[in-house]
Enzyme design. Structure first.
Site, PDB file in Angstrom:
ATOM      1  N   ASP A   1       9.951   0.116   4.889  1.00 38.10           N
ATOM      2  CA  ASP A   1       8.922   0.084   5.542  1.00 38.10           C
ATOM      3  C   ASP A   1       8.511   1.524   6.541  1.00 38.10           C
ATOM      4  OD1 ASP A   1       7.758  -0.513   8.245  1.00 38.10           O
ATOM      5  OD2 ASP A   1       8.643  -2.627   9.137  1.00 38.10           O
TER       6      ASP A   1
ATOM      7  N   TYR B   1      13.333  -4.824  11.089  1.00 42.38           N
ATOM      8  CA  TYR B   1      12.380  -5.317  11.796  1.00 42.38           C
ATOM      9  C   TYR B   1      12.879  -6.959  11.626  1.00 42.38           C
ATOM     10  CZ  TYR B   1       7.676  -7.319  13.311  1.00 42.38           C
ATOM     11  OH  TYR B   1       6.999  -7.465  14.381  1.00 42.38           O
TER      12      TYR B   1
ATOM     13  N   LYS C   1      -0.207  -0.307  14.113  1.00 40.82           N
ATOM     14  CA  LYS C   1       0.370   0.471  15.193  1.00 40.82           C
ATOM     15  C   LYS C   1      -0.761   1.932  14.693  1.00 40.82           C
ATOM     16  CE  LYS C   1       3.609  -2.404  15.339  1.00 40.82           C
ATOM     17  NZ  LYS C   1       2.963  -3.857  14.700  1.00 40.82           N
TER      18      LYS C   1
ATOM     19  N   ARG D   1     -12.898 -12.324  -1.317  1.00 45.19           N
ATOM     20  CA  ARG D   1     -11.005 -12.089  -0.841  1.00 45.19           C
ATOM     21  C   ARG D   1     -11.143 -10.835  -1.848  1.00 45.19           C
ATOM     22  NH1 ARG D   1      -8.898 -15.168  -3.965  1.00 45.19           N
ATOM     23  NH2 ARG D   1     -10.332 -17.513  -3.718  1.00 45.19           N
TER      24      ARG D   1
HETATM   25  C1  LIG Z   1       8.106  -1.835  12.409  1.00 42.71           C
HETATM   26  C2  LIG Z   1       7.158  -2.973  11.838  1.00 42.71           C
HETATM   27  N1  LIG Z   1       6.710  -3.452  10.407  1.00 42.71           N
HETATM   28  C3  LIG Z   1       6.446  -4.916  10.789  1.00 42.71           C
HETATM   29  C4  LIG Z   1       5.307  -4.891  11.560  1.00 42.71           C
HETATM   30  C5  LIG Z   1       5.198  -6.312  11.935  1.00 42.71           C
HETATM   31  O1  LIG Z   1       3.252  -5.715  12.485  1.00 42.71           O
HETATM   32  P1  LIG Z   1       2.515  -7.014  12.384  1.00 42.71           P
HETATM   33  O2  LIG Z   1       2.631  -7.681  13.998  1.00 42.71           O
HETATM   34  O3  LIG Z   1       1.157  -6.243  12.219  1.00 42.71           O
HETATM   35  O4  LIG Z   1       2.829  -7.695  11.728  1.00 42.71           O
HETATM   36  C6  LIG Z   1       6.276  -4.488  13.489  1.00 42.71           C
HETATM   37  C7  LIG Z   1       5.366  -5.238  14.526  1.00 42.71           C
HETATM   38  O5  LIG Z   1       5.746  -5.175  15.485  1.00 42.71           O
HETATM   39  C8  LIG Z   1       6.561  -2.718  13.316  1.00 42.71           C
HETATM   40  O6  LIG Z   1       6.933  -3.202  14.332  1.00 42.71           O
END
Ligand SMILES: Cc1ncc(COP(=O)(O)O)c(C=O)c1O
Length: 394
Positions: free
Chosen positions: A185, A113, A210, A58
């Protein structure tokens, strides 16, 4: 890379070499995938003193360490360290938990988000953290929203559905003046197109699902920290017992090697299709900060060096069945959440029901597209067929 570069390398070169040490792995180009929990100590003395290069699965393996080192190199000089998390959302919630606790107040962009909002309105509220949402276009007026207990500002530019740009350097200046930290983000631009830590961000988050992964087949997230925030971040990650699975760490590392060429293609094809859509009679407005007509274009041009393949467009008012006919006709655009993979995607969305600081009223049905790595001519032909089906159904 084991050999130190004689001159600082450009991003493409860093993506290829970052975190790689073939001689540490018998000359193999990539590190092995360590599936591991227990690490054995050679002697009792070593066990009692915790004397070992690695302590426990971990806490890090050669695989996860290679990814961590690579991400740190890509993020640049201002990055003091990176935490690896099991998803993008885990990276967001962990970064927030690292900076705020009971009795604190945070500011969050209204364009955030949605699951970030769910975390703030749910877990954070329960823990006694108050959230105020702010207009993403607020700029330096954000100064009016600070309270004596404001610990952090959470930004996302552009918003990953509505695509408003934010003036990150201006917000960071005000936040720091008020003794607060800035979180971002940065999944849309990635450090390749927006060097968040150099622009005043203290904790920069990426959903590795992504563009880092790039193939829609891993769950992974990461947080890059500057020297000020790294101890709290690492402490939170360790206390929560978070880590990334070995296969996902390996695939994230593999994804990084081609991220530069993939993003360049997403950027070029995305902008080309955004421009094409802007000329269509069915389309009211395209939400893409790379377009000269976009209200966020000046900020994007000033602060960003590129765009990813994700943007939205607003249709003229039309019956729902016409929009569905368009989407159902598309053969090259899958209908699904997430983005950043090699394949094109489309979703219909509406943020009006959950925004609180601003109104979302685009004036027509709104679709978000992720432009993948297919030939853009084929994508345009597919969209043309979709528009023909829309006309027949409407
Ligand atoms: C802008 C953004 N941040 C964070 C996330 C979250 O990522 P995860 O799906 O890996 O939890 C997403 C997922 O679609 C996203 O579009």
């Amino acid at each position: 890379m084991t050999k130190k570069p004689k001159t600082p390398h450009k991003m493409e070169t860093r993506l290829v070499n970052a975190g790689r040490d073939p001689q540490a792995h018998h000359g193999f180009v990539n590190p092995p995938v360590y599936h591991a929990s227990t690490v054995l100590y050679p002697t009792a003395e070593d066990q009692v003193a915790h004397r070992s290069r690695y302590q426990y699965g971990r806490r890090g393996t050669p695989t996860s360490e290679a990814l961590e080192n690579a991400l740190r190199e890509i993020e640049g000089e201002a990055c003091a360290g990176v935490a690896l998390l099991p998803s993008g959302l885990a990276a967001i919630s962990t970064a927030l938990l690292a900076v705020a606790g009971s009795g604190d107040h945070i500011l969050v962009t209204d364009s955030v988000y949605r699951p970030t909002r769910t975390f703030c309105d749910g877990v954070f509220k329960r823990l006694g953290v108050e959230t105020t949402y702010f207009d993403p276009l607020i700029g330096t007026d954000i100064a009016k929203l600070f309270k004596p207990n404001t610990r952090a500002v959470f930004t996302e530019a552009p918003g990953s559905q509505s695509f408003e740009m934010q003036d990150i350097p201006a917000i960071a200046k005000v936040a720091h003046h008020n003794g607060a930290l800035v979180l971002m983000d940065n999944t849309w631009a990635t450090p390749l197109y927006f060097n968040a830590l150099d622009k005043g961000v203290d904790l920069s988050i990426q959903a590795g699902t992504k563009y880092i992964g790039g193939h829609s087949d891993i769950m992974f997230g990461c947080v890059s920290a500057n020297a000020k925030t790294l101890p709290a971040l690492k402490n939170t990650v360790n206390s929560l017992g978070l880590c990334v699975g070995p296969d996902d760490a390996f695939l994230a590392l593999r994804g990084l090697r081609t991220m530069g060429v993939r993003l360049a293609q997403h950027y070029a094809s995305g902008l080309r299709i955004a421009r094409w859509l802007a000329e269509r009679p069915e389309v009211q407005r395209v939400l893409h900060p790379g377009l000269e007509s976009d209200p966020g274009h000046a900020l994007w041009k000033r602060d960003f060096t590129g765009a990813s393949g994700l943007f939205s467009f607003v249709l003229k008012p039309m019956p729902e069945k016409a929009v569905y006919a368009f989407m159902d006709e598309l053969a090259l655009f899958g209908m699904g959440y997430s983005w950043g993979g090699f394949e094109s995607l489309v979703i219909l969305f509406d943020c009006s029901e959950y925004r609180t600081a601003t109104q979302w009223a685009p004036g027509g049905p709104t679709l978000r597209m992720h432009i993948g790595l297919e030939d853009p001519d084929d994508l345009i032909a597919d969209l043309e067929r979709g528009f023909a089906a829309m006309k027949t159904a409407g």
